[in-house]
Design an enzyme around this catalytic site. Structure first.
Site, PDB file in Angstrom:
ATOM      1  N   GLU A 113       0.867  -1.188   0.000  1.00 39.20           N
ATOM      2  CA  GLU A 113       0.000   0.000   0.000  1.00 39.20           C
ATOM      3  C   GLU A 113       0.892   1.223   0.000  1.00 39.20           C
ATOM      4  O   GLU A 113       2.121   1.118   0.091  1.00 39.20           O
ATOM      5  CB  GLU A 113      -0.941  -0.020   1.225  1.00 39.20           C
ATOM      6  CG  GLU A 113      -2.088  -0.997   1.051  1.00 39.20           C
ATOM      7  CD  GLU A 113      -3.058  -1.013   2.215  1.00 39.20           C
ATOM      8  OE1 GLU A 113      -4.238  -1.263   1.970  1.00 39.20           O
ATOM      9  OE2 GLU A 113      -2.648  -0.795   3.360  1.00 39.20           O
ATOM     10  N   HIS A 228      -8.896   9.455   3.050  1.00 36.62           N
ATOM     11  CA  HIS A 228      -8.529   8.360   2.141  1.00 36.62           C
ATOM     12  C   HIS A 228      -8.821   8.836   0.724  1.00 36.62           C
ATOM     13  O   HIS A 228      -9.888   9.386   0.459  1.00 36.62           O
ATOM     14  CB  HIS A 228      -9.353   7.113   2.468  1.00 36.62           C
ATOM     15  CG  HIS A 228      -8.797   5.869   1.859  1.00 36.62           C
ATOM     16  ND1 HIS A 228      -8.843   5.618   0.499  1.00 36.62           N
ATOM     17  CD2 HIS A 228      -8.164   4.812   2.413  1.00 36.62           C
ATOM     18  CE1 HIS A 228      -8.264   4.448   0.262  1.00 36.62           C
ATOM     19  NE2 HIS A 228      -7.844   3.940   1.402  1.00 36.62           N
ATOM     20  N   ARG A 274      -0.955   9.188   1.452  1.00 34.64           N
ATOM     21  CA  ARG A 274      -2.372   9.481   1.236  1.00 34.64           C
ATOM     22  C   ARG A 274      -2.710  10.958   1.138  1.00 34.64           C
ATOM     23  O   ARG A 274      -3.579  11.353   0.368  1.00 34.64           O
ATOM     24  CB  ARG A 274      -3.181   8.926   2.401  1.00 34.64           C
ATOM     25  CG  ARG A 274      -3.398   7.488   2.246  1.00 34.64           C
ATOM     26  CD  ARG A 274      -4.300   6.949   3.303  1.00 34.64           C
ATOM     27  NE  ARG A 274      -4.290   5.518   3.090  1.00 34.64           N
ATOM     28  CZ  ARG A 274      -4.768   4.627   3.912  1.00 34.64           C
ATOM     29  NH1 ARG A 274      -5.302   5.014   5.047  1.00 34.64           N
ATOM     30  NH2 ARG A 274      -4.719   3.353   3.628  1.00 34.64           N
ATOM     31  N   HIS A 335     -11.147   9.440   6.878  1.00 28.16           N
ATOM     32  CA  HIS A 335     -10.897   8.004   7.057  1.00 28.16           C
ATOM     33  C   HIS A 335     -10.388   7.654   8.452  1.00 28.16           C
ATOM     34  O   HIS A 335     -10.767   6.641   9.015  1.00 28.16           O
ATOM     35  CB  HIS A 335      -9.876   7.587   5.994  1.00 28.16           C
ATOM     36  CG  HIS A 335      -9.576   6.132   5.948  1.00 28.16           C
ATOM     37  ND1 HIS A 335     -10.548   5.182   5.715  1.00 28.16           N
ATOM     38  CD2 HIS A 335      -8.392   5.442   6.105  1.00 28.16           C
ATOM     39  CE1 HIS A 335      -9.981   3.967   5.709  1.00 28.16           C
ATOM     40  NE2 HIS A 335      -8.692   4.103   5.957  1.00 28.16           N
ATOM     41  N   ARG A 370      -0.882   8.689   9.171  1.00 30.92           N
ATOM     42  CA  ARG A 370      -0.728   7.263   9.468  1.00 30.92           C
ATOM     43  C   ARG A 370      -0.298   6.475   8.226  1.00 30.92           C
ATOM     44  O   ARG A 370      -0.869   6.641   7.142  1.00 30.92           O
ATOM     45  CB  ARG A 370      -2.054   6.706   9.975  1.00 30.92           C
ATOM     46  CG  ARG A 370      -2.039   5.227  10.280  1.00 30.92           C
ATOM     47  CD  ARG A 370      -3.403   4.787  10.767  1.00 30.92           C
ATOM     48  NE  ARG A 370      -4.406   5.023   9.760  1.00 30.92           N
ATOM     49  CZ  ARG A 370      -4.826   4.118   8.889  1.00 30.92           C
ATOM     50  NH1 ARG A 370      -4.317   2.907   8.903  1.00 30.92           N
ATOM     51  NH2 ARG A 370      -5.729   4.414   8.003  1.00 30.92           N
TER      52      ARG A 370
END
Ligand code: SIN
Length: 515
Positions: A113, A228, A274, A335, A370
């Site tokens: 990811e 997100h 992100r 998110h 994060r």
């Protein structure tokens, strides 16, 4: 008022709460209180997976480095080291309790990811990792006689004497019950429902942060909300997460002119952090005067897509989007909140007897942003640690709880909730500035009176908590006059000084006018 005594009270039944309950089970009776059914939590909906050092090509040092980089200089390095060092054991333990992660042959299958430099993300049933964790942890707690669940009970407030927490007042079947406990652990999850676009379930209304704040706990990093990049955008379908692992497996982003754009924004293109991807999408949406971009998997093997992402495939198909053949309209959505109730690495807050773990807490493990798939791991590692620390606490008060309570009601609560979510999305979302934050503050001020009252209905208590947390996010975002990680201010694009001590808030340093 009905009063019950337990040794350990856990508020919230996601991964952190259940893991804490398992840790505490041998040491006394454990009550897990949750406002909905026990499986209804953000954990249940987590798709992508859980990151851990499993592969021979990976090391604790590399996972640490990736997490620190994503956190943009604001992680607590000790907290990250603890996470990555203890994470593998927590996963192995979960496997020994029956967790079935996807495999390739005999080996665990690992995906990629954003901002991970190695394949290290475990997944279950393709894209249903959270469901699998919740299944295993709920089964495990069912096998422990000392753990009881208390569903459909919403926590109103903590029982506090001076600087000590002695349990909580909960509302169940319209009755207020004082649950007295030697130690209380908050594991209530996040606050995505504060924003009109979110990937979070309806239960994510910031309850734990609000009740901790009212009790005098310190909240940290509340300006850092992660958006997100890819949630389904369709007027006829619910907002639905399209896992980042789809991009990890090769999906690309296109603007509405069907042009790839991410390479122009970051060398890691679709797998950039992100916040970078979310801002790039907003920028393309503005450029093309559109309210979405597209996620494209059409070049990928159809059978692979269907078996790797069965949940997403099925849900999208239900709304007439075949992800193997169609472009998928997506736009960012709130998110995860990196901030929360400030804790040490054992989950201790500044109130004796009160612990917090998981998304409601802030150990500093995520810094300003994060790293994907670190949150289920955080729930496991820090849920267990909070459980270990809590068993040594014994602050059962001899005083009987006093609760002066005069219930109010809120006219038009649905409308206020909608307004709040719209304001938060438009004024304190992916790109903020001093003016938009001031507008948010002014627009919400007429509802301040709601924050100071008591209610006897779940949706009214949730609204009170949402308004409380919204005001705290606005305040923290206003005080941080700089851009770092997920907090981006168009009027202060440089990171500026370290504002952390200015943005640490409690009910002494920050008061709502008119409450
Ligand atoms: C995702 O599957 O994209 C979400 C994973 C995460 O937020 O950690």
């Amino acid at each position: 008022m009905k009063t019950e005594e337990v040794d350990f009270l856990i508020i919230g039944s996601g991964v952190a709460g259940l893991r804490a309950a398992i840790e505490l089970a041998p040491y006394g009776d454990v009550l897990v209180v949750t406002k909905d059914k026990p499986s209804e939590s953000s954990t249940e909906y987590a798709q992508g997976g859980i990151a851990a050092v499993i592969s021979d090509e990976d090391t604790v040092g590399i996972h640490l480095e990736d997490t620190l980089k994503a956190g943009d200089g604001l992680c607590n390095e000790e907290a990250v080291r603890t996470l990555v060092e203890e994470g593998t054991d927590r996963i192995m333990e979960l496997i020994s309790w029956g967790a079935e992660f996807d495999k390739e042959g005999l080996k665990l299958s690992l995906t990629l990811e954003a901002a991970h430099s190695r394949r290290r993300i475990l997944h279950a049933k393709g894209d249903s990792t959270g469901k699998e964790l919740e299944r295993v942890l709920l089964n495990k707690t069912r096998s422990l006689a000392s753990v009881r669940k208390y569903p459909f009970a919403i926590t109103m407030d903590l029982i506090v004497h001076g600087n000590e927490c002695h349990g909580a007042y909960v509302l169940k079947d319209a009755e207020v019950i004082a649950l007295r406990a030697k130690a209380t652990i908050l594991t209530t999850g996040g606050a995505g429902q504060l924003f009109s676009r979110t990937t979070n379930p309806l239960v994510a209304t910031g309850d734990g942060m609000a009740i901790a704040f009212r009790a005098g706990a310190l909240l940290e990093d509340m300006e850092f909300v992660q958006f997100h990049p890819t949630s389904l955008y369709s007027p006829t379908a619910p907002q639905f997460l399209l896992s980042e692992s789809m991009r990890g497996e090769g999906a690309v982003l296109l603007n509405i002119c069907q042009e790839r754009f991410m390479a122009a924004y970051h060398p890691m293109a679709e797998l950039a952090p992100r916040d970078v991807v979310s801002r790039a999408i907003i920028s393309e949406m503005v450029k093309t005067n559109s309210n979405h971009v597209y996620l494209d998997l059409r070049h990928m093997d159809k059978n692979f897509v269907k078996t790797r992402f069965p949940g997403i495939y099925g849900t999208c198909l239900h709304y007439d989007v075949d992800i193997t053949e169609d472009l998928i309209p997506v736009s960012p959505a709130a998110h995860y909140i990196m901030g929360g109730v400030k804790t040490d690495l054992e989950g201790r807050t500044n109130l004796t007897g009160l612990y917090a773990a998981g998304e409601v807490a802030c150990t500093g493990v995520h810094g300003a942003n994060r790293l994907a798939s670190n949150s289920l791991l955080e729930g496991l590692v820090y849920g267990a640690r909070a459980g270990t620390a809590a068993r040594h606490t014994a602050v059962l008060s001899r005083q009987s709880p006093e609760f002066t309570f005069s219930p109010s009601s809120i006219d038009g609560s649905e409308e206020i909730r909608r307004t709040l979510r719209k304001i938060m999305w438009e004024k304190t979302g992916i790109i903020r500035c001093g003016c938009s934050l001031e507008e948010a503050r002014t627009s919400l001020a007429p509802y301040d009176h709601i924050i100071g009252k008591d209610y006897l209905l779940r949706h009214e208590l949730e609204l009170k908590n949402m308004l409380t947390v919204a005001r705290i996010i606005i305040e923290a975002a206003s005080r941080r006059k700089g851009s770092v990680g997920a907090h981006y201010r168009s009027d202060f694009k440089e990171r500026g000084e370290n504002w952390r001590e200015h943005t640490l808030l409690d009910n002494g340093s920050f008061r709502f006018e008119g409450v």
